[in-house]
Design an enzyme around this catalytic site. Structure first.
Site, PDB file in Angstrom:
ATOM      1  N   GLU A 196     -17.688  53.963  21.135  1.00 16.29           N
ATOM      2  CA  GLU A 196     -17.433  52.554  21.440  1.00 16.29           C
ATOM      3  C   GLU A 196     -18.421  51.662  20.699  1.00 16.29           C
ATOM      4  O   GLU A 196     -19.620  51.953  20.661  1.00 16.29           O
ATOM      5  CB  GLU A 196     -17.595  52.277  22.941  1.00 16.29           C
ATOM      6  CG  GLU A 196     -16.346  52.541  23.733  1.00 16.29           C
ATOM      7  CD  GLU A 196     -16.340  53.907  24.362  1.00 16.29           C
ATOM      8  OE1 GLU A 196     -17.022  54.800  23.812  1.00 16.29           O
ATOM      9  OE2 GLU A 196     -15.663  54.066  25.388  1.00 16.29           O
ATOM     10  N   THR A 220      -0.126  49.020   9.616  1.00 18.62           N
ATOM     11  CA  THR A 220      -0.341  50.420   9.981  1.00 18.62           C
ATOM     12  C   THR A 220      -0.951  51.088   8.758  1.00 18.62           C
ATOM     13  O   THR A 220      -0.972  50.514   7.664  1.00 18.62           O
ATOM     14  CB  THR A 220       0.992  51.111  10.335  1.00 18.62           C
ATOM     15  OG1 THR A 220       1.935  50.826   9.309  1.00 18.62           O
ATOM     16  CG2 THR A 220       1.517  50.645  11.675  1.00 18.62           C
ATOM     17  N   LYS A 228       3.133  54.958   6.794  1.00 19.16           N
ATOM     18  CA  LYS A 228       4.210  54.355   5.983  1.00 19.16           C
ATOM     19  C   LYS A 228       3.894  54.461   4.467  1.00 19.16           C
ATOM     20  O   LYS A 228       3.504  55.517   4.001  1.00 19.16           O
ATOM     21  CB  LYS A 228       4.445  52.907   6.411  1.00 19.16           C
ATOM     22  CG  LYS A 228       4.807  52.777   7.905  1.00 19.16           C
ATOM     23  CD  LYS A 228       5.240  51.397   8.293  1.00 19.16           C
ATOM     24  CE  LYS A 228       5.736  51.297   9.711  1.00 19.16           C
ATOM     25  NZ  LYS A 228       4.750  50.941  10.708  1.00 19.16           N
ATOM     26  N   ARG A 258      -1.349  58.270  11.147  1.00 18.88           N
ATOM     27  CA  ARG A 258      -0.790  57.275  12.060  1.00 18.88           C
ATOM     28  C   ARG A 258      -1.935  56.435  12.597  1.00 18.88           C
ATOM     29  O   ARG A 258      -2.870  56.965  13.214  1.00 18.88           O
ATOM     30  CB  ARG A 258      -0.089  57.970  13.232  1.00 18.88           C
ATOM     31  CG  ARG A 258       1.104  58.809  12.829  1.00 18.88           C
ATOM     32  CD  ARG A 258       2.208  57.948  12.236  1.00 18.88           C
ATOM     33  NE  ARG A 258       2.815  57.137  13.240  1.00 18.88           N
ATOM     34  CZ  ARG A 258       3.919  57.464  13.918  1.00 18.88           C
ATOM     35  NH1 ARG A 258       4.526  58.591  13.657  1.00 18.88           N
ATOM     36  NH2 ARG A 258       4.405  56.683  14.834  1.00 18.88           N
TER      37      ARG A 258
HETATM   38  N1  DSN Z   1       8.632  51.934  14.101  1.00 21.10           N
HETATM   39  C1  DSN Z   1       8.241  51.333  12.848  1.00 21.10           C
HETATM   40  C2  DSN Z   1       9.342  51.313  11.865  1.00 21.10           C
HETATM   41  O1  DSN Z   1      10.056  52.300  11.792  1.00 21.10           O
HETATM   42  O2  DSN Z   1       9.509  50.348  11.143  1.00 21.10           O
HETATM   43  C3  DSN Z   1       7.680  49.976  13.023  1.00 21.10           C
HETATM   44  O3  DSN Z   1       6.818  49.939  14.056  1.00 21.10           O
END
Ligand code: DSN
Length: 426
Positions: free
Chosen positions: A58, A230, A233, A239
């Site tokens: 923390e 995020t 992606k 994640r």
């Molecule tokens: N769940 C993600 C997506 O697939 O775009 C966004 O949070």
């Protein structure tokens, strides 16, 4: 990708080991077209599974509430430094557990309960956390949604946005999306925000990797104050989430306080270590090449959908994703399309389209993208083939023989392009 070594799980917990092996096979033998998914490198996976999972920390580097922070400070500082370098900003908070907490913490840092936030409508490409009425957030802040002027071009209705901003005096103007395929005019957002004294926040969760790879515009170059994202992606990390502040120390401090102690407890240090490793990968020239190819591949798929007269929301794509109106174009609902494509080894998601006449659980659209197949090494010719097979499968959804043949072709493609283990030279 060779199988992950999990000898202890195999002995101690065969049920979980079996599920891990099943998922490995699913990922290896099918094509991942969900635009928010990707394959991380072995290095990212190792950091994610490291001993940092044991540690509570923390606070922030050199200002923690627990002892034993020599190594947590090292990884968090490296993650921050690399994030700032990647996105061209002064401050980064790498502790958000994912995109939703990053957005929640940002609203609480910049607004008081009852304040107004302008965000993109969910059915026009926005995200739940941009103030959809089903969220807790919508009970706390006054979200007002803006839309596209025309789903055919994808252009945002900037005149309407400005009028709303002048009338409602929002505290925050939010740009960003999770199902939108065009570039935003960030300069227009900033100009409107300046007129009304609002702070600009860009939720770049989907395109963070493309920004880092410099193949799409960076909102910071147009004066945006804050970016939330995020780290998976297109950025191809673990994640997780992150909040970046261009230059205001005041905003950065408010965001730090809002994440901890405002919203979260101990940061997940194993994930922060994995973020640092992924950011290191994204800083390499190979990552820029990867992101260029993501866009080329999406364009190749767009061409095939266009050739088959399948309506795409926004008319096509400037990024990694396509939102296609398969119900309007082929008479196949989004759910039917998702199911038949699953059957032939292609994973994507059904998705509402702008002003959809169908319900969210069986909408008119499908959303798909190229980050994961590009990681596999697909180029334009493979993506052209995949788009053709997708359309053939949707048109022949009752024909078992055709579906079997398509599935075989997908398996062959997967065998030729296995998921790689690493992406950068050591
Ligand atoms: N769940 C993600 C997506 O697939 O775009 C966004 O949070």
């Amino acid at each position: 990708m060779t199988q992950q070594s999990i000898p202890f799980i195999e002995i101690q917990d065969p049920q979980i080991a079996k599920a891990i092996r099943g998922e490995e096979l699913r990922e290896a033998e099918g094509l991942e077209l969900i635009p928010s998914e990707n394959y991380v490198s072995r290095a990212v996976l190792e950091a994610n599974g490291s001993v940092f999972t044991n540690k509570y920390s923390e606070g922030y580097p050199h200002r923690r509430y627990y002892g034993g922070q020599t190594y947590t400070d090292i990884v968090e500082e490296i993650a921050i430094e690399r994030a700032c370098k990647l996105f061209g900003c002064k401050y980064a908070n790498v502790q958000p557990l994912s995109g939703a907490p990053a957005n929640v913490a940002t609203y609480f840092a910049l607004c008081k309960p009852g304040d107004t936030i302008l965000g993109m409508d969910l059915s026009h490409g926005g995200h739940l956390t941009h103030g959809h009425p089903v969220t807790h957030l919508a009970k706390i802040f006054n979200f007002i949604r803006y839309k596209m002027k025309s789903p055919e071009t994808g252009e945002i209705d900037y005149d309407a946005l400005r009028e709303t901003a002048l009338k409602e005096k929002p505290k925050v103007i939010l740009a960003g999306f999770s199902a939108y395929s065009r570039e935003l005019d960030y300069a227009k957002f900033v100009a409107i925000a300046k007129e009304v004294g609002a702070i600009t926040v860009a939720d770049m969760a989907h395109i963070a990797g493309l920004i880092a790879g410099k193949v799409v515009k960076n909102p910071f170059d147009y004066g945006f104050d804050v970016i939330t994202t995020t780290t998976h992606k297109t950025l191809r990390g673990p994640r997780g989430g992150m909040i970046l502040t261009r230059e205001s120390e005041e905003i950065a401090k408010a965001i730090d306080k809002s994440i901890f102690p405002g919203l979260q407890g101990g940061p997940h240090m194993h994930i922060i270590a994995a973020k640092a490793v992924a950011f290191g990968e994204a800083l390499k020239p190979e990552f820029q090449e990867y992101t260029k190819q993501i866009l080329k591949n999406a364009k190749a798929m767009e061409k095939i959908f266009q050739a088959h007269n399948i309506r795409m929301i926004g008319g096509g794509t400037d990024n990694h994703l396509i939102l296609a109106d398969v119900f309007g174009s082929l008479g196949v609902t989004g759910k039917e399309a998702q199911t038949v494509l699953d059957e032939v080894g292609i994973t994507l998601n059904m998705n509402s389209i702008a002003d959809d006449v169908r319900p969210p659980m069986d909408p008119s659209g499908i959303r798909f993208g190229t980050p994961a197949i590009t990681t596999r090494g697909f180029k334009e010719s493979e993506c052209t083939k995949v788009a053709e097979l997708m359309i053939e499968a949707m048109k022949n959804r009752e024909n078992e023989m055709v579906k079997r043949r398509i599935h075989e072709e997908i398996r062959e493609l997967c065998a030729i392009f296995p998921i790689p283990e690493g992406f950068v030279k050591a």
